[in-house]
Write a protein that holds these residues in place. Structure first.
Motif, PDB file in Angstrom:
ATOM      1  N   PHE A  28       0.812  -1.216   0.000  1.00  0.00           N
ATOM      2  CA  PHE A  28       0.000   0.000   0.000  1.00  0.00           C
ATOM      3  C   PHE A  28       0.847   1.268   0.000  1.00  0.00           C
ATOM      4  O   PHE A  28       0.306   2.371  -0.085  1.00  0.00           O
ATOM      5  CB  PHE A  28      -0.930   0.007   1.218  1.00  0.00           C
ATOM      6  CG  PHE A  28      -2.383  -0.064   0.860  1.00  0.00           C
ATOM      7  CD1 PHE A  28      -3.230   1.016   1.064  1.00  0.00           C
ATOM      8  CD2 PHE A  28      -2.911  -1.217   0.297  1.00  0.00           C
ATOM      9  CE1 PHE A  28      -4.569   0.951   0.730  1.00  0.00           C
ATOM     10  CE2 PHE A  28      -4.243  -1.303  -0.034  1.00  0.00           C
ATOM     11  CZ  PHE A  28      -5.077  -0.214   0.174  1.00  0.00           C
ATOM     12  N   THR A  29       2.147   1.147   0.109  1.00  0.00           N
ATOM     13  CA  THR A  29       3.005   2.325   0.237  1.00  0.00           C
ATOM     14  C   THR A  29       2.776   3.335  -0.875  1.00  0.00           C
ATOM     15  O   THR A  29       2.636   4.534  -0.624  1.00  0.00           O
ATOM     16  CB  THR A  29       4.488   1.899   0.257  1.00  0.00           C
ATOM     17  OG1 THR A  29       4.701   1.005   1.353  1.00  0.00           O
ATOM     18  CG2 THR A  29       5.388   3.111   0.431  1.00  0.00           C
ATOM     19  N   ASP A  30       2.725   2.865  -2.115  1.00  0.00           N
ATOM     20  CA  ASP A  30       2.558   3.788  -3.246  1.00  0.00           C
ATOM     21  C   ASP A  30       1.187   4.457  -3.228  1.00  0.00           C
ATOM     22  O   ASP A  30       1.054   5.632  -3.611  1.00  0.00           O
ATOM     23  CB  ASP A  30       2.759   3.047  -4.570  1.00  0.00           C
ATOM     24  CG  ASP A  30       4.210   2.647  -4.789  1.00  0.00           C
ATOM     25  OD1 ASP A  30       5.087   3.240  -4.138  1.00  0.00           O
ATOM     26  OD2 ASP A  30       4.443   1.731  -5.593  1.00  0.00           O
ATOM     27  N   ILE A  31       0.159   3.725  -2.807  1.00  0.00           N
ATOM     28  CA  ILE A  31      -1.182   4.311  -2.731  1.00  0.00           C
ATOM     29  C   ILE A  31      -1.237   5.391  -1.660  1.00  0.00           C
ATOM     30  O   ILE A  31      -1.769   6.488  -1.871  1.00  0.00           O
ATOM     31  CB  ILE A  31      -2.237   3.214  -2.467  1.00  0.00           C
ATOM     32  CG1 ILE A  31      -2.456   2.388  -3.735  1.00  0.00           C
ATOM     33  CG2 ILE A  31      -3.562   3.813  -1.992  1.00  0.00           C
ATOM     34  CD1 ILE A  31      -3.433   1.244  -3.578  1.00  0.00           C
TER      35      ILE A  31
ATOM     36  N   SER B  79      -4.455   4.689   4.182  1.00  0.00           N
ATOM     37  CA  SER B  79      -3.347   4.023   4.857  1.00  0.00           C
ATOM     38  C   SER B  79      -3.909   2.947   5.771  1.00  0.00           C
ATOM     39  O   SER B  79      -5.087   2.980   6.139  1.00  0.00           O
ATOM     40  CB  SER B  79      -2.529   5.027   5.676  1.00  0.00           C
ATOM     41  OG  SER B  79      -3.326   5.598   6.709  1.00  0.00           O
ATOM     42  N   ILE B  80      -3.077   1.985   6.121  1.00  0.00           N
ATOM     43  CA  ILE B  80      -3.484   0.914   7.028  1.00  0.00           C
ATOM     44  C   ILE B  80      -2.803   1.167   8.359  1.00  0.00           C
ATOM     45  O   ILE B  80      -1.577   1.057   8.473  1.00  0.00           O
ATOM     46  CB  ILE B  80      -3.120  -0.464   6.455  1.00  0.00           C
ATOM     47  CG1 ILE B  80      -3.850  -0.666   5.119  1.00  0.00           C
ATOM     48  CG2 ILE B  80      -3.489  -1.562   7.450  1.00  0.00           C
ATOM     49  CD1 ILE B  80      -3.414  -1.896   4.368  1.00  0.00           C
TER      50      ILE B  80
ATOM     51  N   ALA C 288      -8.524   8.733   5.222  1.00  0.00           N
ATOM     52  CA  ALA C 288      -7.903  10.060   5.122  1.00  0.00           C
ATOM     53  C   ALA C 288      -6.424   9.986   4.750  1.00  0.00           C
ATOM     54  O   ALA C 288      -5.765  11.003   4.611  1.00  0.00           O
ATOM     55  CB  ALA C 288      -8.074  10.818   6.437  1.00  0.00           C
ATOM     56  N   GLY C 289      -5.897   8.783   4.612  1.00  0.00           N
ATOM     57  CA  GLY C 289      -4.496   8.632   4.257  1.00  0.00           C
ATOM     58  C   GLY C 289      -3.614   8.585   5.478  1.00  0.00           C
ATOM     59  O   GLY C 289      -3.959   7.988   6.486  1.00  0.00           O
ATOM     60  N   ASN C 290      -2.445   9.223   5.402  1.00  0.00           N
ATOM     61  CA  ASN C 290      -1.516   9.217   6.525  1.00  0.00           C
ATOM     62  C   ASN C 290      -2.163   9.825   7.743  1.00  0.00           C
ATOM     63  O   ASN C 290      -2.876  10.823   7.660  1.00  0.00           O
ATOM     64  CB  ASN C 290      -0.246   9.999   6.181  1.00  0.00           C
ATOM     65  CG  ASN C 290       0.606   9.258   5.169  1.00  0.00           C
ATOM     66  OD1 ASN C 290       0.916   8.099   5.358  1.00  0.00           O
ATOM     67  ND2 ASN C 290       0.976   9.930   4.089  1.00  0.00           N
TER      68      ASN C 290
END
Length: 234
Positions: free
Chosen positions: A203-206, A213-214, A227-229
């Motif tokens: 998932f890093t690139d996403i 993010s997970i 919401a991402g990071n």
């Protein structure tokens, strides 16, 4: 939103009725297996809370009957039976969740609302799971966010689908294990952490381009953060 409660213990039933009504739900209660399907046909509940052991039969049979009838809303077992085999039986019968008695009411409502939220996650032609701009193709096992594409293994795709269904809500290690590995012998709970690590790596690139993010929610499990990071621990 009307919840069908199938529970023969009057004290538990009263406790749940008070709590659910205070949380904005209408509640219809039946205390026997033979009344459950008729009540579901009459009120078309948004969700069913179902005891495993009833005076006149098994909650497993009730769950199967509800699914055969066409009930598509969440079914959550509430049961004092806490063996892994019991949980697996409940999930295999068509339930969405299995909560062991005694339980915290706040956790029950959180799970119930999360499962109701799942139903708002879109399906496109039954092959793609969609949460925001994140798309998981269930046939090719590819996840897409904008122009970023990642290829997943079967188990990674199943894990991502589970997290997408609970987007922005944590899923515990035990719940993930019960859904994906409970019927597979010789596997420990640590397998969940291993596969979350695999999925995070892919998932890093996403996440880098503003996608989900997970994260790890301490004491509660893992969450797909739309919401991402975020400040969630890793």
């Amino acid at each position: 939103m009307n919840v069908l409660l199938v529970e023969d213990d009057a004290d538990i039933g009263s406790f749940l009725i008070r709590g659910l009504k205070a949380d904005g739900f209408d509640v219809t209660v039946v205390d026997r297996a033979d009344k459950a399907l008729g009540a579901a046909k009459e009120i078309n509940p948004c969700a069913v809370l179902l005891d495993m052991v009833l005076p006149d039969g098994s909650g497993l049979d009730v769950c199967r009957s509800l699914r055969e009838y066409g009930h598509t809303g969440p079914i959550l077992f509430l049961s004092a039976k806490d063996e892994v085999s019991d949980r697996a039986d409940g999930l295999m019968a068509g339930a969405d969740d299995y909560i062991v008695k005694p339980f915290q009411f706040d956790e029950l409502v959180a799970r119930l609302r999360a499962h109701l939220l799942h139903r708002s996650v879109g399906m496109d032609e039954r092959t793609r799971l969609i949460a925001g701009r994140l798309i998981l193709d269930l046939e090719t096992r590819q996840a897409h966010f904008g122009t970023v594409h990642i290829k997943l293994t079967q188990r990674e795709a199943e894990l991502l689908a589970l997290l997408m269904h609970s987007a922005n809500h944590p899923v515990s290690r035990s719940d993930i294990f019960d859904r994906l590995w409970a019927t597979q012998g010789g596997v420990s709970l640590n397998v969940v952490d291993v596969y979350v690590g695999y999925l995070r790596g892919k998932f890093t690139d996403i996440t880098r381009v503003g996608g989900p993010s997970i994260g790890t929610v301490r004491g509660r499990g893992f969450m797909l953060n739309m919401a991402g990071n975020s400040a969630l621990s890793r």
